[in-house]
Enzyme design. Structure first.
Site, PDB file in Angstrom:
ATOM      1  N   SER A 265       0.956  -1.212   0.145  1.00  0.00           N
ATOM      2  CA  SER A 265      -0.042  -0.043   0.121  1.00  0.00           C
ATOM      3  C   SER A 265       0.887   1.190  -0.037  1.00  0.00           C
ATOM      4  O   SER A 265       0.279   2.262  -0.067  1.00  0.00           O
ATOM      5  CB  SER A 265      -0.956  -0.074   1.179  1.00  0.00           C
ATOM      6  OG  SER A 265      -0.147  -0.142   2.066  1.00  0.00           O
ATOM      7  N   CYS A 351       3.315 -11.094  12.460  1.00  0.00           N
ATOM      8  CA  CYS A 351       4.287 -10.347  13.485  1.00  0.00           C
ATOM      9  C   CYS A 351       3.382 -10.238  14.746  1.00  0.00           C
ATOM     10  O   CYS A 351       3.947  -9.158  15.305  1.00  0.00           O
ATOM     11  CB  CYS A 351       5.137  -9.354  12.911  1.00  0.00           C
ATOM     12  SG  CYS A 351       4.179  -7.978  12.127  1.00  0.00           S
TER      13      CYS A 351
END
Ligand code: SAH
Length: 411
Positions: A265, A351
């Protein structure tokens, strides 16, 4: 903001202010943890409000036993973190030097110490501090008021232990708000750099510094990227989702992939991905889009890939994000599976500390059932060894990566 460089020892005779715990609250610390939560403090005898954020204290049990030297932040839920457990070793430049030297020695044993994480906070007994090395440049991140107060002492210790050309503080993490710290980037010493240079597994990369993510590079994934060599089929078509500066894609091309597409993005990240591919004699295609939209669009076009890598940002930053986070991991994996050739390889990472390895596996498996795919997990990885785990502090273990063979479901 600097604290005095030393205060009297031994414990009991110290003039450093004392922070006392409630009865029995030293147990977790005795097990190796470094954190004190505000509800564990005997605030009647040692009110937290008397301390300035970042102040150094001597930590004592209810019964006056010396527990260590710590820094305090009365505004934070984790109101103190231990820096030293030795009564004769107060918090000052020599202690920091010793910690930095020990951390450096470990990284040198691991190899490639010039490009990697030098200090990983609590796991290196320096709570709240991260230092990453980019050749002669060190980039630091401070997460707590206590470390912020020691910034000048840290810079001195960095000069003495390593002597890099520059130290840059990239203190722009949103998590600093928890400690009432502003977001601020600045040069501690040396020249300001716009970009960082990385050599990883013989490949050369650059990434943005001040406008980049983390300290500039995701060293935590280096060991997982190295695993890719074994699983990328010759001539593979690779999709690198949430690619940032293209580390996975370029690694895959290096190991024989024929074509790689990066989705992110951030347009700036994709420009770095293209330049990084070129720097290593390769090319990547880029797709500037939201990952979910991009995967749907590629499916609508009938695109197929032999390898899909999912390395999204943490969808679960806080506990309250858990339900939507689970759904997002499942959805992303589902969209990725639909794009895989038969057989294909899915590298699925997370994560998010709050998403356990089993939960990520569950998300992958439920996506597979939904899409009528059969998944075999070939290997799993965590963060690179320059991000060691502290066994008493679960928060130091956050990265998961599953290497999955995917085929169409039979039967
Ligand atoms: N794979 C990278 C690290 C990825 S970090 C590496 O190994 O170096 C996560 C990346 O996801 C960032 O580059 C960020 O710009 C991007 N990102 C965040 N939200 C996204 C979204 N909704 N869609 C696509 N990319 C996104």
């Amino acid at each position: 903001m600097s604290q005095p460089a030393s205060f009297p020892v031994p414990a009991g005779e110290s003039s450093a202010p004392v922070l006392r715990l409630k009865r029995g609250e030293e147990r977790r610390l005795a097990a190796g943890h470094l954190w004190v939560f505000s509800n564990e403090v005997d605030t009647e005898r040692t009110p937290l409000a008397q301390f300035a954020p970042g102040a150094l204290v001597e930590l004592r049990s209810y019964r006056e036993a010396f527990l260590g030297y710590a820094y305090v932040n009365p505004h934070a839920l984790i109101c103190a973190r231990i820096l030293s457990r030795a009564a004769a070793q107060p918090v000052a430049v020599p202690l920091l030097e010793q910690r930095l030297a020990a951390a450096l020695a470990l990284r040198e044993r691991l190899g490639n110490a010039r490009y990697g994480r030098w200090v990983f906070g609590e796991s290196d007994l320096l709570p709240g501090l991260v230092l990453d090395r980019y050749g002669d440049l060190v980039v630091g991140q401070i997460a707590t008021a206590g470390m912020e107060a020691l910034k000048d002492e840290i810079a001195t210790a960095v000069r003495r232990v390593l002597g890099p050309q520059a130290l840059f503080w990239k203190n722009d993490s949103a998590a600093r708000a928890l400690e009432h710290l502003p977001q601020l980037t600045e040069v501690a010493f040396g020249a300001h750099a716009a970009e960082v240079e990385v050599i990883e597994a013989g490949l050369e990369f650059r990434a943005p510094l001040a406008t980049g993510q983390k300290t500039g590079w995701y060293y935590d994934q280096s060991a997982n990227r190295a695993r890719l060599a074994r699983y990328v089929p010759a001539g593979a078509r690779v999709l690198d989702v949430c690619s940032y500066a293209g580390a996975w894609a370029v690694t895959a091309l290096h190991h024989g992939a024929r074509l790689a597409r990066c989705v992110d993005s951030s347009q700036a990240a994709l420009e770095f991905a293209r330049a990084n591919a070129a720097r290593n004699g390769r090319t990547v295609e880029t797709l500037h889009a939201d990952a979910f939209d991009a995967l749907k669009m590629l499916a609508a076009e009938g695109a197929q890939f032999d390898v899909v890598i999912l390395d999204p940002p943490a969808f679960i930053k806080r506990k309250k994000d858990i339900p939507q986070g689970h759904a997002a991991y499942r959805k992303l994996n589902q969209l990725a599976l639909a794009l895989l050739a038969d057989p294909g390889l899915l590298v699925s990472c997370s994560c998010s500390y709050h998403l356990g390895a089993d939960e990520l596996l569950h998300a992958i498996q439920s996506a597979a059932r939904h899409g009528a795919r059969f998944v075999q997990v070939l290997e799993s990885g965590g963060q690179s060894p320059d991000h060691p785990l502290h066994p008493a502090i679960p928060e130091t273990r956050y990265l998961k990566a599953f290497f999955c063979r995917v085929t169409r479901a039979v039967g």
